[in-house]
Design a protein around this motif. Structure first.
Motif, PDB file in Angstrom:
ATOM      1  N   PRO A  64       0.834  -1.205   0.000  1.00  0.00           N
ATOM      2  CA  PRO A  64       0.000   0.000   0.000  1.00  0.00           C
ATOM      3  C   PRO A  64       0.872   1.260   0.000  1.00  0.00           C
ATOM      4  O   PRO A  64       2.062   1.194   0.309  1.00  0.00           O
ATOM      5  CB  PRO A  64      -0.806  -0.109   1.295  1.00  0.00           C
TER       6      PRO A  64
ATOM      7  N   ARG B 169      -4.610   0.702  -3.431  1.00  0.00           N
ATOM      8  CA  ARG B 169      -4.477   0.861  -1.975  1.00  0.00           C
ATOM      9  C   ARG B 169      -3.626   2.087  -1.648  1.00  0.00           C
ATOM     10  O   ARG B 169      -2.609   2.011  -0.965  1.00  0.00           O
ATOM     11  CB  ARG B 169      -3.888  -0.401  -1.353  1.00  0.00           C
TER      12      ARG B 169
ATOM     13  N   ILE C 179      -8.132   4.778  -1.195  1.00  0.00           N
ATOM     14  CA  ILE C 179      -9.066   4.002  -0.375  1.00  0.00           C
ATOM     15  C   ILE C 179      -9.333   4.656   0.975  1.00  0.00           C
ATOM     16  O   ILE C 179     -10.169   4.187   1.744  1.00  0.00           O
ATOM     17  CB  ILE C 179      -8.604   2.550  -0.137  1.00  0.00           C
TER      18      ILE C 179
ATOM     19  N   LEU D 220      -6.543  -1.008   5.991  1.00  0.00           N
ATOM     20  CA  LEU D 220      -5.720  -1.794   5.056  1.00  0.00           C
ATOM     21  C   LEU D 220      -5.922  -3.294   5.221  1.00  0.00           C
ATOM     22  O   LEU D 220      -5.710  -4.055   4.280  1.00  0.00           O
ATOM     23  CB  LEU D 220      -4.240  -1.434   5.234  1.00  0.00           C
TER      24      LEU D 220
END
Lengths: 324, 328
Positions: free
Chosen positions: A88, A161, A190, A322
């Motif tokens: 991410p 992400r 996100i 996450l």
């Protein structure tokens, strides 16, 4: 209504006592140049961006907005190869009232998260007001986000992400960026971490009046920052939402937001209002109002009990976001 | 905060940092910061862990230099720079630094200790031995009830919880909350029964009686150093019969003159009077059983009464006890 301010948390009041020689709450346009040269920036030069070798840090020059200069992205990647595929990204936007700072300011916070979460940090440099007024900042920040998403493969990151994160002006720019990328159908972050974000150019909430002359960023400094960004338009009828997200009429379709703010700071009421409006628009937001916190307290006094709780809350929210 | 404090120290190692330290703790005190915040301030400004231990009030706080609380049961190192909470008191606040303390360390300790003391007085009450006038009020049956309740609160005692009066050989009255947690002071102590705070005058009277039954616990004065009034039972009646400083009863006189001529006598007789068997008594004073027998033959001769029969042993116990009561 009363103008008696809520008291600072005792430990934070003590920290303010230490930093008051270096930082005063009421910045004016004339002060900007001197503050840019001041000790705050000098301290940042000594920041260990690798966190003892955990990250490899590089400055990458990438194309800026159309017709504008290139921008610089500070990219910090874990030195160990990822075991679990693309990582991410924390897309970090620095603070500084729209008029101060570099992509190093506050990046230590994002790096600390990234170390825990096995993420990559991209911190964007943007042009500062008043030399470059709106929309230079948001367009630079947008260009950096687009580049990051388009070069995800090269960076070893997952473009699905990306979390936007910033404090103060950086938080305001992240909120604006979430609106802009929604409207332009650009990259889809996100989540957005808006730490004591600077959202409203009108600068006329009860908290901004209560806290005048107190803390590290008061109503005067706030007016200076917004005026540098918007000139005569500040506080007037035609300020766009991409400059001041509090002006947005439509808060639907935004990524989940984490917002926090101190109870004893200029931005308290505008942040609380923004979170409420996200919920009213059917969105997802988590709001923390830290009692007795001044603007950016967890950065100035990271050891204080309240700062420890604040930072734990950031990390906790990111983990949930996450891991989901 | 740490970075900034560090920077200021670098600019002016003594004066500048000292002023910052003073301002920091003044501000904490002004905004009524708690104990942990004060100990954290000391740790963060000094850049080493700091700890606070106040045995009387059962307070123990340790904070590391990065601001995290991590208590420890290990005793503080005597070499660490430390400060007492009150002038002349025992060390209560430490900086865990192996090197020589700096001027800034001294300022941190002095300021933090002062602020800690104020918080402790405010939140936990004054230490039990702290204010003799308040203790006296609380132990005075003739003082009005509101005055005694006020004194209890000032001393940090919960008016609804039981407490004991403590009489000490040094004459200074003390009050300890029940159950006992803090360490008791050194020296001979009589403890009154645990009672509601308004009944403390009664506990105090019993404590003073109990004190008369105590001994130094030395060879010249064997016996219990700490006596609980609760455990005296009927023996307490003896206290009224033996007037301190008056002519002692004949058995006590015999005991004193025998002891004056024979150094081991009191220890030996106390062992015999306070253990379950002669064998246990021999172990207690670390002599052979036959040596003990020889000593007792001698003792019976100089005292003039047997000490190995049940009646004789009772007479011995009485004599030893009356000896303590007779002291002025």
């Amino acid at each position: 209504m009363t103008l008696v301010p809520p008291p600072f948390d005792p430990e934070l009041a003590g920290a303010l006592e230490l930093i008051k020689e270096v930082i005063s709450p009421g910045m004016t346009l004339e002060d900007i140049e001197q503050i840019r040269q001041g000790p705050g920036i000098q301290m940042l030069a000594e920041l260990d961006l690798t966190l003892d070798g955990f990250f490899k840090a590089e400055d990458r020059v990438v194309p800026g907005p159309q017709g504008a200069p290139d921008i610089s992205l500070l990219i910090c990647r874990p030195t160990v190869p990822s075991a679990a595929g693309p990582r991410p990204v924390v897309y970090h936007v620095h603070g500084g009232g729209m008029v101060l700072g570099t992509n190093r300011v506050g990046v230590d916070v994002a790096l600390a998260w990234a170390k825990e979460l096995d993420a990559v940090v991209v911190s964007v440099e943007y042009r500062l007001a008043p030399e470059d007024p709106y929309p230079a900042q948001i367009e630079d920040v947008y260009a950096g986000l687009v580049w990051t998403a388009e070069h995800a493969g090269e960076l070893g990151v997952d473009p699905e992400r990306i979390v936007l994160a910033g404090a103060s002006a950086g938080g305001g720019l992240c909120a604006a960026l979430a609106l802009l990328t929604r409207d332009r159908q650009g990259p889809r972050p996100i989540g957005q971490v808006l730490m004591c974000p600077m959202l409203d150019d009108r600068n006329d909430t009860p908290s901004s009046r209560q806290m005048a002359g107190l803390g590290v960023w008061d109503r005067t400094a706030n007016e200076t920052g917004w005026t540098a960004l918007l000139g005569d338009r500040r506080g007037g009828p035609d300020v766009p939402a991409y400059a001041a997200p509090a002006r947005a009429e439509d808060l639907t379709g935004l990524p989940p937001a984490f917002l926090d703010v101190g109870s004893a700071e200029t931005f308290r009421d505008e942040v609380v209002a923004y979170a409420s409006r996200i919920w009213q628009a059917g969105g997802i937001a988590e709001l923390h109002v830290w009692p007795g916190g001044f603007h950016g307290f967890d950065g100035f006094a990271p050891q204080a009990a309240l700062s420890q709780r604040t930072r734990a809350a950031h990390l906790d929210w990111l983990r949930r976001l996450l891991d989901a | 905060m740490k970075e900034l404090a560090g920077r200021l120290t670098a600019l002016d190692p003594d004066a500048g940092a000292a002023v910052q330290v003073i301002a920091y703790f003044d501000r904490l005190a002004e905004s009524r910061a708690g104990l942990e915040a004060l100990v954290r301030g000391a740790a963060v400004l000094a850049g080493v862990p700091a700890r606070l231990v106040d045995a009387d009030r059962r307070v123990r706080v340790r904070v590391e230099a990065d601001g995290t609380r991590r208590d420890s049961d290990l005793p503080p190192d005597a070499a660490w720079p430390s400060a007492a909470l009150a002038p002349g008191g025992v060390p209560a606040l430490w900086l865990e630094r192996a090197a020589e303390p700096s001027v800034v360390d001294a300022v941190i300790l002095e300021r933090a200790a002062g602020a800690v003391r104020l918080v402790l007085d405010r939140t936990r009450g004054r230490a039990p031995v702290d204010d003799p006038a308040l203790v006296e009020t609380l132990l005075d049956a003739t003082a009005p009830e509101p005055a005694r309740l006020h004194a209890a609160r000032r001393l940090g005692l919960d008016p609804a919880a039981p407490a004991r009066a403590v009489a000490a050989a040094d004459g200074l009255p003390r009050i300890v909350p029940e159950p006992l947690g803090a360490e008791l002071p050194a020296g001979r102590l009589g403890l009154g029964p645990a009672v509601p705070v308004l009944d403390l005058p009664r506990s105090w009277a019993a404590a003073r009686t109990a004190l008369r039954f105590t001994a130094e616990g030395t060879a010249q004065d064997p016996g219990q150093r700490v006596v609980y009034a609760d455990e005296l039972g009927g023996t307490a009646l003896l206290a009224d019969l033996v007037v301190p400083g008056a002519e002692p009863p004949p058995d006590v006189v015999a005991l004193e003159s025998a002891a004056a001529a024979t150094p081991w006598l009191l220890v030996t007789l106390h062992a015999v009077a306070s253990t379950a068997s002669l064998r246990a008594a021999a172990v207690e004073i670390n002599v052979h059983h036959s040596t003990l027998q020889d000593r007792l033959v001698h003792a019976e001769h100089v005292l003039g009464w047997p000490v190995r029969t049940p009646q004789g042993r009772f007479r011995l116990q009485l004599a030893l006890t009356m000896r303590h009561l007779a002291r002025s």
